[in-house]
Write an enzyme that holds these catalytic residues in place. Structure first.
Site, PDB file in Angstrom:
ATOM      1  CG  HIS A  42      -1.927  -1.105   1.212  1.00  0.00           C
ATOM      2  ND1 HIS A  42      -2.870  -1.269   0.230  1.00  0.00           N
ATOM      3  CD2 HIS A  42      -2.119  -2.132   2.092  1.00  0.00           C
ATOM      4  CE1 HIS A  42      -3.607  -2.331   0.492  1.00  0.00           C
ATOM      5  NE2 HIS A  42      -3.165  -2.879   1.620  1.00  0.00           N
ATOM      6  CD  GLU A 147      -4.541  -9.187   4.325  1.00  0.00           C
ATOM      7  OE1 GLU A 147      -4.678  -8.209   5.090  1.00  0.00           O
ATOM      8  OE2 GLU A 147      -3.714  -9.201   3.404  1.00  0.00           O
ATOM      9  CG  ASP A 173      -7.672  -5.946   4.059  1.00  0.00           C
ATOM     10  OD1 ASP A 173      -8.574  -5.216   3.603  1.00  0.00           O
ATOM     11  OD2 ASP A 173      -6.473  -5.748   3.817  1.00  0.00           O
TER      12      ASP A 173
END
Length: 258
Positions: A42, A147, A173
């Site tokens: 990210h 996740e 998540d």
């Protein structure tokens, strides 16, 4: 060795989202952290950042962990070639993905990672391939991140893969995948995290969480990788603290001057 410490006790580190300065290695060392965990999924870090931080970190007994953007040989092997101690792939959901992660992160006979000297061997002279591969297989921490509901469903197939050293849960998540974002149902979230924790315990694999300290406390009886500190949060908390101090001091000065 950080892997040995992880297996025998626990390790703690800071999750890196924006700070790319090598000075963080010394800050982590002074704070008695074990590792810095760079998020390439990210955040905007590149391999040059990983390379420079890893070389300095290894000289100061600080681990460099990296979350790859995806499960691909190009990312997994090159991040480790850049000198990272640990590689984590997000959203692992099957045994097949776990095997690929193992194969690309470990040298023969455990995996089939291609050999090249460089930052991973601290630029040692060429040769000694066999001993280098053996040592790097022992030292490298291969992490599957679970996740999603699909990952929970196949958790035993993932955890049992030889060469997967640790599992880290991503609670944000996972909550979204469960349909309970923002901690709307902590009981359901904790139940699913415990499924992962119990499976790690069964197969003697390290278990970790990226999340709040309050969440970690629920699973502290079997927790080897703790990641609660995030560079953005640390900076913001410090700025907020100083902002309050400024306001307190300035208000006092104004009051005293009346």
């Amino acid at each position: 060795m950080i892997k040995e410490k992880m297996n025998n006790n626990y390790i703690k580190g800071c999750f890196m989202k924006i700070v790319d300065s090598t000075a963080m290695v010394f800050l982590a060392k002074n704070a008695n952290f074990d590792f810095l965990f760079y998020d390439m999924e990210h955040a905007m870090f590149n391999l040059q950042t990983i390379h420079n931080c890893a070389l300095l970190a290894k000289s100061n007994n600080i681990g460099i962990f990296v979350r790859a953007p995806e499960c691909s040989k190009g990312y997994v092997s090159r991040i480790l070639d850049a000198g990272a101690n640990a590689i984590m792939v997000p959203m692992v959901e099957s045994r097949e993905q776990a095997i690929k992660l193992r194969d690309w992160s470990k040298y023969p006979p455990l995996g089939n990672r291609g050999y090249a000297g460089g930052a991973n061997t601290m630029y040692a002279p060429s040769g000694n391939h066999e001993s280098n591969m053996l040592n790097l297989n022992k030292e490298t921490i291969t992490i599957a991140q679970i996740e999603t509901v699909q990952g929970i469903t196949h958790v035993e197939e993932i955890v049992s893969v030889d060469g997967i050293d640790a599992i880290i849960v991503g609670p944000a998540d996972l909550s979204i995948s469960l349909g309970i974002p923002d901690g709307k149902d902590t009981i359901e979230l904790y139940k699913n995290i415990k499924i992962v924790q119990d499976c790690c315990r069964k197969y003697h694999k390290a278990f970790g969480i990226i999340g709040k300290l309050e969440l970690m406390e629920q699973f502290k009886d079997y927790l080897q990788i703790a990641i609660s500190a995030i560079d953005t949060n640390c900076i913001l908390e410090s700025l907020n603290r100083y902002n309050k101090e400024y306001d307190r001091l300035l208000k006092k000065e104004i009051h005293d001057g009346k």
